[in-house]
Design an enzyme around this catalytic site. Sequence first.
Site, PDB file in Angstrom:
ATOM      1  N   ALA A 127       0.636  -1.405  -0.021  1.00 19.08           N
ATOM      2  CA  ALA A 127      -0.287   0.234  -0.323  1.00 19.08           C
ATOM      3  C   ALA A 127       0.936   0.933  -0.036  1.00 19.08           C
ATOM      4  O   ALA A 127       1.845   1.092   0.293  1.00 19.08           O
ATOM      5  CB  ALA A 127      -1.230  -0.055   1.180  1.00 19.08           C
ATOM      6  N   GLY A 133       0.092  -5.214   0.941  1.00 18.70           N
ATOM      7  CA  GLY A 133      -0.574  -5.041  -0.518  1.00 18.70           C
ATOM      8  C   GLY A 133       0.031  -5.963  -1.949  1.00 18.70           C
ATOM      9  O   GLY A 133      -1.261  -6.413  -2.283  1.00 18.70           O
ATOM     10  N   GLU A 190      -0.880  -9.347  -0.249  1.00 23.41           N
ATOM     11  CA  GLU A 190      -2.379  -9.914  -0.836  1.00 23.41           C
ATOM     12  C   GLU A 190      -2.900 -10.021  -1.689  1.00 23.41           C
ATOM     13  O   GLU A 190      -3.872 -10.723  -2.585  1.00 23.41           O
ATOM     14  CB  GLU A 190      -2.798  -8.678   0.131  1.00 23.41           C
ATOM     15  CG  GLU A 190      -2.560  -8.895   1.742  1.00 23.41           C
ATOM     16  CD  GLU A 190      -2.650  -7.350   2.895  1.00 23.41           C
ATOM     17  OE1 GLU A 190      -2.562  -5.993   2.028  1.00 23.41           O
ATOM     18  OE2 GLU A 190      -3.525  -7.532   3.141  1.00 23.41           O
ATOM     19  N   GLU A 217       3.920  -5.136   7.143  1.00 22.02           N
ATOM     20  CA  GLU A 217       3.186  -4.148   8.298  1.00 22.02           C
ATOM     21  C   GLU A 217       3.482  -3.674   9.322  1.00 22.02           C
ATOM     22  O   GLU A 217       3.452  -2.982   9.932  1.00 22.02           O
ATOM     23  CB  GLU A 217       1.722  -4.013   8.370  1.00 22.02           C
ATOM     24  CG  GLU A 217       1.124  -4.258   6.072  1.00 22.02           C
ATOM     25  CD  GLU A 217       1.176  -5.951   5.507  1.00 22.02           C
ATOM     26  OE1 GLU A 217       1.599  -6.510   6.115  1.00 22.02           O
ATOM     27  OE2 GLU A 217       0.989  -5.378   4.345  1.00 22.02           O
TER      28      GLU A 217
HETATM   29  N1  COA Z   1       4.497   3.426  -0.473  1.00 23.91           N
HETATM   30  C1  COA Z   1       5.081   3.783  -1.412  1.00 23.91           C
HETATM   31  N2  COA Z   1       6.217   4.490  -1.887  1.00 23.91           N
HETATM   32  C2  COA Z   1       7.215   3.190  -1.788  1.00 23.91           C
HETATM   33  C3  COA Z   1       6.887   2.374  -1.397  1.00 23.91           C
HETATM   34  C4  COA Z   1       5.515   1.774  -0.688  1.00 23.91           C
HETATM   35  N3  COA Z   1       4.774   0.534  -0.459  1.00 23.91           N
HETATM   36  N4  COA Z   1       7.265   1.519  -1.501  1.00 23.91           N
HETATM   37  C5  COA Z   1       8.591   2.305  -2.687  1.00 23.91           C
HETATM   38  N5  COA Z   1       7.746   2.946  -1.894  1.00 23.91           N
HETATM   39  C6  COA Z   1       9.271   4.183  -2.997  1.00 23.91           C
HETATM   40  C7  COA Z   1       9.795   4.219  -2.751  1.00 23.91           C
HETATM   41  O1  COA Z   1       9.309   5.719  -1.596  1.00 23.91           O
HETATM   42  C8  COA Z   1      10.921   5.514  -4.061  1.00 23.91           C
HETATM   43  O2  COA Z   1      10.192   6.518  -3.771  1.00 23.91           O
HETATM   44  P1  COA Z   1      11.026   7.688  -4.291  1.00 23.91           P
HETATM   45  O3  COA Z   1      12.281   7.521  -5.527  1.00 23.91           O
HETATM   46  O4  COA Z   1      10.624   8.933  -4.253  1.00 23.91           O
HETATM   47  O5  COA Z   1      11.834   8.554  -2.788  1.00 23.91           O
HETATM   48  C9  COA Z   1      10.514   4.324  -4.717  1.00 23.91           C
HETATM   49  O6  COA Z   1       9.596   3.421  -4.634  1.00 23.91           O
HETATM   50  C10 COA Z   1      11.473   3.520  -4.802  1.00 23.91           C
HETATM   51  O7  COA Z   1      11.937   2.631  -3.415  1.00 23.91           O
HETATM   52  P2  COA Z   1      13.195   2.863  -2.976  1.00 23.91           P
HETATM   53  O8  COA Z   1      13.316   2.677  -1.294  1.00 23.91           O
HETATM   54  O9  COA Z   1      14.378   3.220  -3.052  1.00 23.91           O
HETATM   55  O10 COA Z   1      13.716   1.341  -3.074  1.00 23.91           O
HETATM   56  P3  COA Z   1      14.613  -0.022  -2.760  1.00 23.91           P
HETATM   57  O11 COA Z   1      15.048  -1.128  -3.680  1.00 23.91           O
HETATM   58  O12 COA Z   1      15.641   1.004  -1.563  1.00 23.91           O
HETATM   59  O13 COA Z   1      13.765  -0.755  -1.375  1.00 23.91           O
HETATM   60  C11 COA Z   1      12.066  -1.562  -0.566  1.00 23.91           C
HETATM   61  C12 COA Z   1      13.253  -1.114  -2.148  1.00 23.91           C
HETATM   62  C13 COA Z   1      10.206  -2.497  -1.217  1.00 23.91           C
HETATM   63  C14 COA Z   1      12.731  -2.784   0.351  1.00 23.91           C
HETATM   64  C15 COA Z   1      11.437  -0.783  -0.116  1.00 23.91           C
HETATM   65  O14 COA Z   1      10.672   0.290  -1.245  1.00 23.91           O
HETATM   66  C16 COA Z   1      10.425  -0.584   0.520  1.00 23.91           C
HETATM   67  O15 COA Z   1      11.239  -1.454   1.509  1.00 23.91           O
HETATM   68  N6  COA Z   1       9.487  -0.860   0.811  1.00 23.91           N
HETATM   69  C17 COA Z   1       8.032  -0.524   1.979  1.00 23.91           C
HETATM   70  C18 COA Z   1       7.119  -2.055   1.877  1.00 23.91           C
HETATM   71  C19 COA Z   1       6.619  -1.516   2.521  1.00 23.91           C
HETATM   72  O16 COA Z   1       6.689  -1.728   3.806  1.00 23.91           O
HETATM   73  N7  COA Z   1       5.110  -2.070   1.772  1.00 23.91           N
HETATM   74  C20 COA Z   1       4.097  -2.312   3.205  1.00 23.91           C
HETATM   75  C21 COA Z   1       3.324  -1.393   3.280  1.00 23.91           C
HETATM   76  S1  COA Z   1       2.239  -1.560   4.624  1.00 23.91           S
END
Ligand code: COA
Length: 261
Positions: free
Chosen positions: A67, A112, A115, A135
Amino acid sequence: MAYTTLLLERSPDGIAVATINRPDKLNALNGAVIADLAQLAADVAGDPETRALILTGAGEKAFVAGADIGELAAVDGDAGRDLATRGQAAFRALERLEKPVIAAVNGFALGGGCELAMACHVRLASPNAKFGQPEVKLGLIPGYGGTVRLPRLVGRGRATELLLSARMVGAEEAERIGLVNRVVEAGTLLDEARALAATMLGMGPLAIALCLRTIDAALDASLDDGLAIEATAFGTACASDDKAEGTAAFLEKRAPVFHGR
Ligand code: COA
């Protein structure tokens, strides 16, 4: 059928590919994506030309990274419940489609994203796919069915560990625990998903719909109620032209020509 966050490609063979298209945010599910997914489910249900759906994410890195955390940050209790209800309804509408829905998981499927993949009927994954429900790291719990579908797919113990530890699972482990059906070779994900969809579309269309309906209805029923649901659907299949054609074709040693009725 105008989507702001989905690319939809339909082919003449009846297979549609929907690509969630926010690659700069790793295809995170904001309100617009959820609205588009709900619309997609309705459109696919109402379009006789679309007989199977493949869902995937844009780019090489992510299916859906969860999400949208930016949106979540501003959500209070009432809004949170509404958000969860809307997302759950969209995913449930996809799950209840009586046409095969295949998740082609091409990278991160977190929160999500995991999910959404679980709400699809079948999951194929590329070797770089990673699954997880992180989460709790954010002080949240899954809101789009994660606590409900993950235990059904992998068992209560494994699901509880994954939900409470936020541990990410690679593609091979996901296959081993039943979270995905199959890991495919790098670079072949969409071809494999199309091939699987095409195999399903070669079967009796009414039978495919009845199978999907029965699985959905019987899964949460008691054993006896589930068997009764199956018997009713079996009767419907037995009364169909497709069954007459399928059995006749077998006995006459020819390929069947199904009409979906
Ligand atoms: N919501 C909003 N933005 C997200 C996102 C999310 N769930 N997951 C990634 N992004 C965005 C990042 O903020 C970043 O945006 P920016 O370039 O404007 O800063 C872009 O996507 C790239 O992500 P980044 O974190 O730089 O990539 P990474 O390769 O370093 O890491 C992940 C990848 C997937 C490990 C990391 O993005 C992450 O942990 N995301 C969240 C996962 C999460 O907790 N999901 C559950 C949400 S309830």
